[in-house]
Design a protein around this motif. Structure first.
Motif, short mmCIF file in Angstrom:
data_model
loop_
_atom_site.label_atom_id
_atom_site.label_comp_id
_atom_site.label_asym_id
_atom_site.label_seq_id
_atom_site.Cartn_x
_atom_site.Cartn_y
_atom_site.Cartn_z
N SER A 28 20.72 36.97 7.17
CA SER A 28 20.56 35.91 5.89
C SER A 28 19.25 36.22 5.29
O SER A 28 18.29 36.70 6.08
CB SER A 28 20.60 34.53 6.28
OG SER A 28 19.83 34.15 7.13
N PRO A 29 18.97 35.91 3.97
CA PRO A 29 17.73 36.41 3.38
C PRO A 29 16.72 35.49 4.03
O PRO A 29 16.83 34.43 4.44
CB PRO A 29 18.04 35.87 1.84
CG PRO A 29 19.35 35.61 1.63
CD PRO A 29 20.06 35.45 3.26
N LEU A 30 15.44 36.00 4.13
CA LEU A 30 14.42 35.42 4.53
C LEU A 30 14.06 34.37 3.60
O LEU A 30 13.72 33.30 4.35
CB LEU A 30 13.13 36.39 4.38
CG LEU A 30 13.10 37.77 5.42
CD1 LEU A 30 11.91 38.48 5.09
CD2 LEU A 30 13.28 37.06 6.80
N VAL A 31 14.15 34.27 2.47
CA VAL A 31 13.95 32.85 1.83
C VAL A 31 15.27 32.75 0.96
O VAL A 31 15.93 33.71 0.13
CB VAL A 31 12.78 33.26 0.67
CG1 VAL A 31 12.58 31.86 0.04
CG2 VAL A 31 11.53 33.42 1.47
N LEU A 44 4.90 28.57 -0.80
CA LEU A 44 4.66 29.32 0.60
C LEU A 44 3.34 29.58 0.93
O LEU A 44 2.76 29.35 2.04
CB LEU A 44 5.71 30.30 0.88
CG LEU A 44 5.81 30.97 2.31
CD1 LEU A 44 6.16 29.79 3.42
CD2 LEU A 44 6.55 32.03 2.35
N PRO A 45 2.47 30.42 0.10
CA PRO A 45 1.29 30.79 0.54
C PRO A 45 0.19 29.63 0.81
O PRO A 45 -0.55 29.64 1.63
CB PRO A 45 0.76 31.71 -0.75
CG PRO A 45 1.85 32.18 -1.45
CD PRO A 45 2.98 31.07 -1.09
N LEU A 68 7.79 33.83 10.01
CA LEU A 68 8.31 35.11 9.49
C LEU A 68 7.40 36.01 8.59
O LEU A 68 7.18 37.20 8.55
CB LEU A 68 9.62 34.98 8.84
CG LEU A 68 10.60 34.45 9.57
CD1 LEU A 68 11.83 34.05 9.01
CD2 LEU A 68 10.97 35.71 10.81
N VAL A 69 6.60 35.18 7.80
CA VAL A 69 5.47 35.65 6.85
C VAL A 69 4.24 36.20 7.66
O VAL A 69 3.93 37.41 7.49
CB VAL A 69 4.95 34.47 5.89
CG1 VAL A 69 3.51 34.97 5.36
CG2 VAL A 69 5.80 33.98 5.10
N ARG A 70 3.82 35.82 8.71
CA ARG A 70 2.89 36.13 9.80
C ARG A 70 3.49 37.63 10.38
O ARG A 70 2.71 38.67 10.58
CB ARG A 70 2.43 35.28 10.74
CG ARG A 70 1.82 33.96 10.30
CD ARG A 70 1.39 33.06 11.18
NE ARG A 70 0.26 33.36 11.81
CZ ARG A 70 -0.18 32.74 12.99
NH1 ARG A 70 0.15 31.40 13.25
NH2 ARG A 70 -1.53 33.20 13.20
N TRP A 71 4.82 37.53 10.93
CA TRP A 71 5.42 38.69 11.41
C TRP A 71 5.43 39.81 10.29
O TRP A 71 5.15 40.99 10.63
CB TRP A 71 6.90 38.53 11.69
CG TRP A 71 6.98 38.40 13.23
CD1 TRP A 71 7.20 37.04 13.68
CD2 TRP A 71 7.17 39.20 14.23
NE1 TRP A 71 7.30 37.28 14.99
CE2 TRP A 71 7.45 38.50 15.31
CE3 TRP A 71 7.04 40.80 14.35
CZ2 TRP A 71 7.48 39.07 16.61
CZ3 TRP A 71 7.15 41.28 15.55
CH2 TRP A 71 7.33 40.54 16.59
N THR A 76 3.63 44.97 8.36
CA THR A 76 2.63 45.81 7.35
C THR A 76 1.49 46.46 7.60
O THR A 76 1.63 47.60 7.57
CB THR A 76 2.74 44.93 6.10
OG1 THR A 76 3.97 44.54 5.73
CG2 THR A 76 2.36 45.82 4.84
N LEU A 77 0.93 45.67 8.27
CA LEU A 77 -0.60 46.10 8.78
C LEU A 77 -0.32 47.18 9.79
O LEU A 77 -1.16 48.26 10.00
CB LEU A 77 -1.56 44.93 9.24
CG LEU A 77 -2.21 44.10 8.31
CD1 LEU A 77 -2.78 43.03 8.92
CD2 LEU A 77 -2.94 45.01 7.33
#
Length: 102
Positions: A28-31, A44-45, A68-71, A76-77
């Motif tokens: 399912s979509p993340l958001v 969210l931010p 999920l944002v932290r993941w 990405t990093l």
């Protein structure tokens, strides 16, 4: 880490210079669509910043979004700084939540 990321399998015989064929991943979509930009996701931010500062307790759904944002930031990093290989098409259709394994 811990089997939390699922990658589709590339079907090499059907891949070429301009096409990649991959297995389907159910998710399912993340958001959810109703919470995307203009529909409530814009906060969210702020929620993430407040949580990291220890100022607020989050609902379970919001806490999952923050996790999920932290993941996503960590992945990405890692791509940028460790592997040197970036996923250049990160949109809602390519980033999904999947059910945990049974």
């Amino acid at each position: 880490r811990g089997g939390e990321i699922v990658l589709p399998v590339a079907y090499s015989p059907w891949c070429g210079e301009r096409v990649i064929a991959m297995s389907w991943v159910d998710g399912s979509p993340l958001v959810p669509p109703d919470r995307r930009a203009g529909g409530g996701a814009d906060d969210l931010p702020a929620a993430l910043a407040a949580r990291l500062a220890g100022r607020v307790a989050l609902s379970p759904a919001r806490a999952e979004e923050v996790r999920l944002v932290r993941w996503g930031v960590a992945c990405t990093l890692s791509q940028l700084l460790v592997t040197g290989v970036m996923h250049a098409d990160t949109h809602g259709g390519n980033l999904l939540k999947v059910a945990p394994p049974p």
